[in-house]
Design an enzyme around this catalytic site. Structure first.
Site, PDB file in Angstrom:
ATOM      1  N   ASP A 192       0.847  -1.199   0.000  1.00  0.00           N
ATOM      2  CA  ASP A 192       0.000   0.000   0.000  1.00  0.00           C
ATOM      3  C   ASP A 192       0.883   1.250   0.000  1.00  0.00           C
ATOM      4  O   ASP A 192       2.097   1.176   0.198  1.00  0.00           O
ATOM      5  CB  ASP A 192      -0.925  -0.024   1.237  1.00  0.00           C
ATOM      6  CG  ASP A 192      -2.114   0.923   1.068  1.00  0.00           C
ATOM      7  OD1 ASP A 192      -2.294   1.475  -0.032  1.00  0.00           O
ATOM      8  OD2 ASP A 192      -2.867   1.099   2.048  1.00  0.00           O
ATOM      9  N   HIS A 320     -10.068  -1.171  -7.643  1.00  0.00           N
ATOM     10  CA  HIS A 320      -9.974  -0.192  -6.549  1.00  0.00           C
ATOM     11  C   HIS A 320      -9.165   1.053  -6.931  1.00  0.00           C
ATOM     12  O   HIS A 320      -9.609   2.179  -6.700  1.00  0.00           O
ATOM     13  CB  HIS A 320      -9.386  -0.865  -5.306  1.00  0.00           C
ATOM     14  CG  HIS A 320      -9.175   0.064  -4.155  1.00  0.00           C
ATOM     15  ND1 HIS A 320     -10.216   0.745  -3.554  1.00  0.00           N
ATOM     16  CD2 HIS A 320      -8.042   0.445  -3.490  1.00  0.00           C
ATOM     17  CE1 HIS A 320      -9.730   1.499  -2.574  1.00  0.00           C
ATOM     18  NE2 HIS A 320      -8.420   1.342  -2.526  1.00  0.00           N
TER      19      HIS A 320
HETATM   20 FE1  N7H Z   1      -7.103   2.287  -1.145  1.00  0.00          FE
HETATM   21  N1  N7H Z   1      -5.085  -1.853   0.324  1.00  0.00           N
HETATM   22  O1  N7H Z   1      -4.343  -1.528   1.236  1.00  0.00           O
HETATM   23  O2  N7H Z   1      -5.238  -2.990  -0.054  1.00  0.00           O
HETATM   24  N2  N7H Z   1      -5.545   1.153  -1.800  1.00  0.00           N
HETATM   25  N3  N7H Z   1      -7.504   0.914   0.294  1.00  0.00           N
HETATM   26  N4  N7H Z   1      -8.553   3.512  -0.366  1.00  0.00           N
HETATM   27  N5  N7H Z   1      -6.584   3.734  -2.443  1.00  0.00           N
HETATM   28  C1  N7H Z   1      -4.681   1.483  -2.818  1.00  0.00           C
HETATM   29  O3  N7H Z   1      -1.595   2.580  -5.437  1.00  0.00           O
HETATM   30  C2  N7H Z   1      -6.942  -0.326   0.439  1.00  0.00           C
HETATM   31  C3  N7H Z   1      -9.392   3.227   0.670  1.00  0.00           C
HETATM   32  C4  N7H Z   1      -7.198   4.977  -2.567  1.00  0.00           C
HETATM   33  O4  N7H Z   1      -3.061   6.629  -7.069  1.00  0.00           O
HETATM   34  C5  N7H Z   1      -3.767   0.419  -3.042  1.00  0.00           C
HETATM   35  O5  N7H Z   1      -0.606   3.275  -3.612  1.00  0.00           O
HETATM   36  C6  N7H Z   1      -7.680  -1.065   1.443  1.00  0.00           C
HETATM   37  C7  N7H Z   1     -10.334   4.299   0.875  1.00  0.00           C
HETATM   38  C8  N7H Z   1      -6.483   5.776  -3.556  1.00  0.00           C
HETATM   39  O6  N7H Z   1      -3.654   5.075  -8.464  1.00  0.00           O
HETATM   40  C9  N7H Z   1      -4.064  -0.553  -2.135  1.00  0.00           C
HETATM   41  C10 N7H Z   1      -8.649  -0.227   1.922  1.00  0.00           C
HETATM   42  C11 N7H Z   1     -10.048   5.235  -0.098  1.00  0.00           C
HETATM   43  C12 N7H Z   1      -5.442   4.982  -4.015  1.00  0.00           C
HETATM   44  C13 N7H Z   1      -5.179  -0.088  -1.339  1.00  0.00           C
HETATM   45  C14 N7H Z   1      -8.538   1.007   1.202  1.00  0.00           C
HETATM   46  C15 N7H Z   1      -8.923   4.728  -0.852  1.00  0.00           C
HETATM   47  C16 N7H Z   1      -5.538   3.711  -3.312  1.00  0.00           C
HETATM   48  C17 N7H Z   1      -2.663   0.359  -4.074  1.00  0.00           C
HETATM   49  C18 N7H Z   1      -9.654  -0.453   3.003  1.00  0.00           C
HETATM   50  C19 N7H Z   1     -10.695   6.546  -0.357  1.00  0.00           C
HETATM   51  C20 N7H Z   1      -4.359   5.387  -5.010  1.00  0.00           C
HETATM   52  C21 N7H Z   1      -1.435   1.099  -3.595  1.00  0.00           C
HETATM   53  C22 N7H Z   1      -9.509  -1.347   3.972  1.00  0.00           C
HETATM   54  C23 N7H Z   1     -11.958   6.807  -0.127  1.00  0.00           C
HETATM   55  C24 N7H Z   1      -4.781   5.148  -6.449  1.00  0.00           C
HETATM   56  C25 N7H Z   1      -1.206   2.415  -4.288  1.00  0.00           C
HETATM   57  C26 N7H Z   1      -3.738   5.665  -7.400  1.00  0.00           C
HETATM   58  C27 N7H Z   1      -4.669   2.671  -3.491  1.00  0.00           C
HETATM   59  C28 N7H Z   1      -5.791  -0.739  -0.269  1.00  0.00           C
HETATM   60  C29 N7H Z   1      -9.348   2.079   1.438  1.00  0.00           C
HETATM   61  C30 N7H Z   1      -8.315   5.405  -1.898  1.00  0.00           C
HETATM   62  C31 N7H Z   1      -3.303  -1.884  -2.053  1.00  0.00           C
HETATM   63  C32 N7H Z   1      -7.476  -2.487   1.906  1.00  0.00           C
HETATM   64  C33 N7H Z   1     -11.409   4.370   1.965  1.00  0.00           C
HETATM   65  C34 N7H Z   1      -6.813   7.211  -3.973  1.00  0.00           C
END
Ligand code: N7H
Length: 461
Positions: A192, A320
């Site tokens: 992440d 996502h």
């Molecule tokens: Fe997400 N994860 O840890 O598995 N997220 N996220 N997220 N997320 C991203 O690209 C995850 C949540 C965003 O720039 C990655 O840096 C999990 C919320 C945004 O292309 C992974 C949960 C919100 C991005 C996860 C969670 C977001 C992103 C890839 C909940 C906003 C960047 C790593 C438990 C409302 C997209 C990366 C980009 C990336 C995970 C929640 C938003 C692996 C498990 C609530 C903007």
């Protein structure tokens, strides 16, 4: 025209560049009346004045991160062995009800003013029973991050002693980086915090042709160029940022079981199916760049934009990372957030593996910063992830159906089919029915004041 940069000594370090953290405590508090004086909070203000020099600013956080980098050769938000750098850093944020007590009015951000509970239970898909802590009566939160549990706990004690009887503890939440080889990964096993918006005047411009461009500072900081929401009623708040805190439980075993159970039907491995749902493989490698296998040499890559945008053969429209940051699907980075979350809870245990069922609470203490909650977090969660129709204009590539929900954080609603469109291993466009693996446990909206805003808040009448 050059953009006036936000001064690094005027912003709190978790907003930008992010505090180095292996362990983090969120200490939620209530501000108490001065003794025998109803609705007077001058003692708290005096203590706040003493606390301001102890806050880690962006400038100091940069120094700390560079020290770790020198020490390890590399550092990302959660990576790197900080064992030899025993440090803890603190920041402070206030909910609207805390600012009202302190006489700081004028913030016009509607979501912040009404708070997360009202905002998301009345107008979105949170359930009142999701809120497991008294978030609706929280005035503020101290955020303490550092290299070990002991060091963070000692720092929390120090802060509590400084504020003395001007605050009451409400509850705490603790997060920690996962151990060993899982460090830097969240509980589903994905790396992440790879991709973050880069801010004009603070970050270097991106080097990759397809990387998202720099965003104006007003997208993250109040009252700066590019502001998404004017705060002319609160000139004292300049350079502050809005913080969203949300505790999100992850049912890891159920997610894994789902991918295993569906792999044959979708003609791909369980890992490939999971990667399609996230938009990145577990290493971080984007499926848009390597759709068929996890290529670790691309683990850090941010150089992709989903073009040609009416095709989802490589990355599903609702993966996502595509839902939350549509890149080429939109004209610009309209709803940028700086993500600073940390995992909570223990590793999956043997009793859970045996039963193939989540028995212990674990997940993500999700934190993000932005210049407007309405235009960033709320837009992402409510209008993009929860909407079957987003991204628009894709009907020809989804058998004339809607793209679907975000498989990770999309929330079920009445009469809403919880599924997504996906291209399977036989290159057929089909539907994937979804289950809920991420469960909201509550949260709140805060303002993370700039240092000048904190000085203004701490002025005793
Ligand atoms: Fe997400 N994860 O840890 O598995 N997220 N996220 N997220 N997320 C991203 O690209 C995850 C949540 C965003 O720039 C990655 O840096 C999990 C919320 C945004 O292309 C992974 C949960 C919100 C991005 C996860 C969670 C977001 C992103 C890839 C909940 C906003 C960047 C790593 C438990 C409302 C997209 C990366 C980009 C990336 C995970 C929640 C938003 C692996 C498990 C609530 C903007």
């Amino acid at each position: 025209m050059t953009v006036e940069p936000v001064p690094k000594d005027n912003i709190q370090g978790d907003v930008w560049p992010g505090l180095p953290k292996k362990y983090e405590t969120f200490y939620f508090f209530d501000i108490r009346n001065d003794k025998g004086q109803e609705k007077k909070y001058e003692v708290f203000k005096g203590r706040l004045k003493d606390f301001i020099p102890k806050i880690t600013t962006a400038q100091q956080a940069l120094v700390a991160r560079n020290k770790i980098k020198d020490h390890n050769g590399k550092v990302t938000e959660l990576e790197g062995d900080q064992g030899h750098l025993p440090e803890a850093h603190s920041n402070i944020s206030f909910a609207q009800r805390g600012l009202i007590k302190l006489g700081k009015l004028g913030i016009k951000e509607i979501s912040f003013v009404q708070g997360m509970y009202t905002d998301l239970t009345a107008e979105s898909r949170d359930e009142p029973s999701d809120y497991k802590q008294p978030y609706t009566s929280t005035d503020g939160v101290f955020l303490v991050a550092g290299s070990s549990k002991e060091i963070v706990e000692a720092k929390v004690k120090e802060i509590v002693a400084l504020f003395g009887d001007s605050i009451t503890k409400q509850f705490i939440e603790c997060g920690q980086a996962r151990p060993g080889e899982y460090e830097g990964k969240e509980h589903f096993g994905f790396r992440d915090l790879i991709s973050q918006p880069l801010i004009e005047g603070l970050d270097n411009p991106p080097t990759g042709e397809k990387e998202p461009k720099l965003v104006l500072p007003g997208k993250i900081f109040v009252d700066r160029e590019g502001r998404s929401a004017p705060q002319d009623g609160a000139p004292w708040a300049k350079d502050s940022s809005f913080m969203v805190f949300r505790k999100l439980r992850q049912n890891v075993l159920e997610f894994d079981k789902f991918c295993e159970g569906k792999k044959d039907e979708y003609h791909m491995s369980a890992d490939a199916l999971a990667a399609r749902m996230f938009g990145r493989w577990k290493s971080g490698c984007p499926v848009d760049l390597s759709p068929d296998k996890d290529d670790k040499s691309l683990a850090d890559s941010n150089n992709f934009d989903y073009r040609p945008i009416n095709n989802q053969e490589k990355c599903p429209f609702t993966a996502h990372i595509r839902k939350t940051r549509p890149r080429g699907d939109k004209k610009d980075d309209g709803s940028p957030i700086l993500r600073r979350g940390i995992p909570y809870g223990e590793e999956v245990k043997d009793d859970e593996r045996l039963k193939q069922e989540t028995l212990h609470n674990r997940g993500l203490l999700f934190v993000c910063y932005q210049g407007s909650i309405v235009n960033s977090f709320l837009n992402i969660q409510k209008r993009w992830c929860n909407m079957r129709t987003f991204p628009p204009g894709k009907y020809s590539a989804t058998n004339n159906e809607e793209p679907g929900l975000d498989p990770i954080i999309g929330q079920r609603g009445p009469n809403i089919v919880f599924d997504m469109s996906i291209v399977d291993g036989n290159k057929q466009t089909v539907r994937l029915p979804l289950e809920t693996w991420v469960l909201n446990q509550g949260g709140e909206y805060f303002l993370t004041p700039s240092i000048s805003a904190l000085r203004s808040i701490s002025e005793v009448a």
